[in-house]
Motif scaffolding. Sequence first.
Motif, PDB file in Angstrom:
ATOM      1  N   ALA A 189      11.388  -7.597  -2.504  1.00 49.69           N
ATOM      2  CA  ALA A 189      10.391  -7.773  -3.562  1.00 49.69           C
ATOM      3  C   ALA A 189       9.665  -6.478  -3.883  1.00 49.69           C
ATOM      4  O   ALA A 189       9.344  -6.207  -5.044  1.00 49.69           O
ATOM      5  CB  ALA A 189       9.393  -8.851  -3.154  1.00 49.69           C
ATOM      6  N   TYR A 190       9.404  -5.657  -2.861  1.00 56.23           N
ATOM      7  CA  TYR A 190       8.693  -4.397  -3.067  1.00 56.23           C
ATOM      8  C   TYR A 190       9.646  -3.221  -3.234  1.00 56.23           C
ATOM      9  O   TYR A 190       9.228  -2.067  -3.240  1.00 56.23           O
ATOM     10  CB  TYR A 190       7.718  -4.157  -1.917  1.00 56.23           C
ATOM     11  CG  TYR A 190       6.510  -5.062  -1.993  1.00 56.23           C
ATOM     12  CD1 TYR A 190       5.427  -4.748  -2.817  1.00 56.23           C
ATOM     13  CD2 TYR A 190       6.457  -6.249  -1.276  1.00 56.23           C
ATOM     14  CE1 TYR A 190       4.320  -5.581  -2.908  1.00 56.23           C
ATOM     15  CE2 TYR A 190       5.356  -7.096  -1.358  1.00 56.23           C
ATOM     16  CZ  TYR A 190       4.296  -6.757  -2.178  1.00 56.23           C
ATOM     17  OH  TYR A 190       3.211  -7.592  -2.273  1.00 56.23           O
TER      18      TYR A 190
ATOM     19  N   ARG B 147       5.790   4.690  -6.286  1.00 52.66           N
ATOM     20  CA  ARG B 147       5.532   3.299  -6.658  1.00 52.66           C
ATOM     21  C   ARG B 147       4.165   3.187  -7.322  1.00 52.66           C
ATOM     22  O   ARG B 147       3.191   3.755  -6.854  1.00 52.66           O
ATOM     23  CB  ARG B 147       5.583   2.408  -5.415  1.00 52.66           C
ATOM     24  CG  ARG B 147       6.930   2.453  -4.699  1.00 52.66           C
ATOM     25  CD  ARG B 147       6.935   1.608  -3.453  1.00 52.66           C
ATOM     26  NE  ARG B 147       6.749   0.192  -3.784  1.00 52.66           N
ATOM     27  CZ  ARG B 147       5.665  -0.495  -3.510  1.00 52.66           C
ATOM     28  NH1 ARG B 147       4.643   0.080  -2.894  1.00 52.66           N
ATOM     29  NH2 ARG B 147       5.569  -1.763  -3.824  1.00 52.66           N
ATOM     30  N   LEU B 148       4.126   2.439  -8.402  1.00 53.64           N
ATOM     31  CA  LEU B 148       2.873   2.216  -9.108  1.00 53.64           C
ATOM     32  C   LEU B 148       2.196   0.984  -8.563  1.00 53.64           C
ATOM     33  O   LEU B 148       2.840  -0.026  -8.280  1.00 53.64           O
ATOM     34  CB  LEU B 148       3.131   2.051 -10.612  1.00 53.64           C
ATOM     35  CG  LEU B 148       3.801   3.260 -11.305  1.00 53.64           C
ATOM     36  CD1 LEU B 148       4.034   2.915 -12.780  1.00 53.64           C
ATOM     37  CD2 LEU B 148       2.942   4.506 -11.181  1.00 53.64           C
TER      38      LEU B 148
ATOM     39  N   ARG C 124       0.802  -1.230   0.000  1.00 57.03           N
ATOM     40  CA  ARG C 124       0.000   0.000   0.000  1.00 57.03           C
ATOM     41  C   ARG C 124       0.834   1.279   0.000  1.00 57.03           C
ATOM     42  O   ARG C 124       0.286   2.357  -0.228  1.00 57.03           O
ATOM     43  CB  ARG C 124      -0.938   0.009   1.208  1.00 57.03           C
ATOM     44  CG  ARG C 124      -2.046  -1.032   1.159  1.00 57.03           C
ATOM     45  CD  ARG C 124      -3.114  -0.731   2.180  1.00 57.03           C
ATOM     46  NE  ARG C 124      -2.587  -0.809   3.543  1.00 57.03           N
ATOM     47  CZ  ARG C 124      -2.659  -1.899   4.305  1.00 57.03           C
ATOM     48  NH1 ARG C 124      -3.213  -3.005   3.822  1.00 57.03           N
ATOM     49  NH2 ARG C 124      -2.172  -1.912   5.531  1.00 57.03           N
ATOM     50  N   LYS C 125       2.129   1.179   0.288  1.00 54.33           N
ATOM     51  CA  LYS C 125       2.940   2.394   0.353  1.00 54.33           C
ATOM     52  C   LYS C 125       3.048   3.040  -1.026  1.00 54.33           C
ATOM     53  O   LYS C 125       3.382   2.389  -2.014  1.00 54.33           O
ATOM     54  CB  LYS C 125       4.352   2.076   0.861  1.00 54.33           C
ATOM     55  CG  LYS C 125       4.404   1.414   2.232  1.00 54.33           C
ATOM     56  CD  LYS C 125       3.867   2.302   3.342  1.00 54.33           C
ATOM     57  CE  LYS C 125       4.048   1.614   4.694  1.00 54.33           C
ATOM     58  NZ  LYS C 125       3.374   2.352   5.794  1.00 54.33           N
ATOM     59  N   VAL C 126       2.779   4.332  -1.087  1.00 55.38           N
ATOM     60  CA  VAL C 126       2.877   5.055  -2.351  1.00 55.38           C
ATOM     61  C   VAL C 126       4.335   5.364  -2.677  1.00 55.38           C
ATOM     62  O   VAL C 126       4.734   5.375  -3.840  1.00 55.38           O
ATOM     63  CB  VAL C 126       2.059   6.364  -2.285  1.00 55.38           C
ATOM     64  CG1 VAL C 126       2.226   7.176  -3.568  1.00 55.38           C
ATOM     65  CG2 VAL C 126       0.595   6.055  -2.041  1.00 55.38           C
ATOM     66  N   LYS C 127       5.140   5.624  -1.640  1.00 56.34           N
ATOM     67  CA  LYS C 127       6.550   5.929  -1.837  1.00 56.34           C
ATOM     68  C   LYS C 127       7.415   4.856  -1.178  1.00 56.34           C
ATOM     69  O   LYS C 127       7.143   4.441  -0.062  1.00 56.34           O
ATOM     70  CB  LYS C 127       6.893   7.294  -1.242  1.00 56.34           C
ATOM     71  CG  LYS C 127       6.225   8.469  -1.940  1.00 56.34           C
ATOM     72  CD  LYS C 127       6.638   9.781  -1.289  1.00 56.34           C
ATOM     73  CE  LYS C 127       5.968  10.962  -1.992  1.00 56.34           C
ATOM     74  NZ  LYS C 127       6.332  12.258  -1.360  1.00 56.34           N
ATOM     75  N   SER C 128       8.438   4.433  -1.893  1.00 60.32           N
ATOM     76  CA  SER C 128       9.391   3.514  -1.295  1.00 60.32           C
ATOM     77  C   SER C 128      10.342   4.308  -0.407  1.00 60.32           C
ATOM     78  O   SER C 128      10.307   5.528  -0.378  1.00 60.32           O
ATOM     79  CB  SER C 128      10.165   2.751  -2.373  1.00 60.32           C
ATOM     80  OG  SER C 128      10.957   3.652  -3.120  1.00 60.32           O
ATOM     81  N   GLY C 129      11.205   3.617   0.311  1.00 60.82           N
ATOM     82  CA  GLY C 129      12.144   4.293   1.196  1.00 60.82           C
ATOM     83  C   GLY C 129      12.914   3.262   1.994  1.00 60.82           C
ATOM     84  O   GLY C 129      12.789   2.055   1.778  1.00 60.82           O
TER      85      GLY C 129
END
Length: 294
Positions: free
Chosen positions: A105-106, A292-293, A70-75
């Motif tokens: 993986a994400y 992230r899409l 669900r995270k819109v931005k990685s980090g």
Amino acid sequence: METIPAKTIVSRVQKPSAWFGAEYNMNIYRGCTHGCIYCDSRSDCYGDKNFDTVKVKEGALEKIRDELRRKVKSGVIATGAMSDPYNPLEHTLKLTRRALELISAYEFGVAIATKSALIVRDADILGEIQAHSPVIVKMTITTADEDLCKKLEPNVSSTAERFEAMRKLSDQGVYCGALMMPILPFICDNEENITKILTQAKAAGARFCYPAFGMTLRQGNREYFYQQLDEQFPGMREKYTSKYGEDYGCPSPSARKLWGVFKEKCTELGLLYNMRDIISQYRAGYEKEQLRLF
């Protein structure tokens, strides 16, 4: 094995990148069996009445998977602040390893703090993560004296084992360094200990060292620490009560002098010690934030 409920496991930190460049925080376990006499996580404010027992958060891997999805931005995801991710249960449960596989993986990065040589087991996954995202391993080292280590941290990997783990990870290209905290007042706050840690860290492939010349004490933690001082270092409690009273922060009386020794030695050895420089180096070549899409 004891389990506890958890609403969330991967949470956004309040001040992203302020502490080793992490945007998220993750703790799969609660409690610790390392037995470190100084551990702040034992404090009453955290509400863990049975701190010396490691508990597993229910449905941890499923929650981590869903939260990462669900995270819109990685980090960068930090782990190890409240409970070591490589506690004895991890040998068989492998929850930290599975979580790292999900992080890879994400396409998130990871910042791990630990006192366990077990982390070497997961060098392959750390390498996979580092191929696309930042990775930093912070091996906590408080003393170069093995006998003193057994008194301060009775159930952890020995200092030598931790340096060897650092060397193995570094040899495989993982970005590693030493987290020198806490350096306990009147116990290990001396020039010999500081220089030995730095020298051994460099030999083990460390890229940085970050110190805290002192410790913290608050209710729950203070009582346990003083009890351990009475058992391991008779007469030492009086030095603490006389110097610090009920203070939360307990800086070493030698902090200024030790900081000068520390900086000079780091410069000589080519070790980073400024937080901004450490963050900049291990994140170099990666985008700071990536949308992230779904």
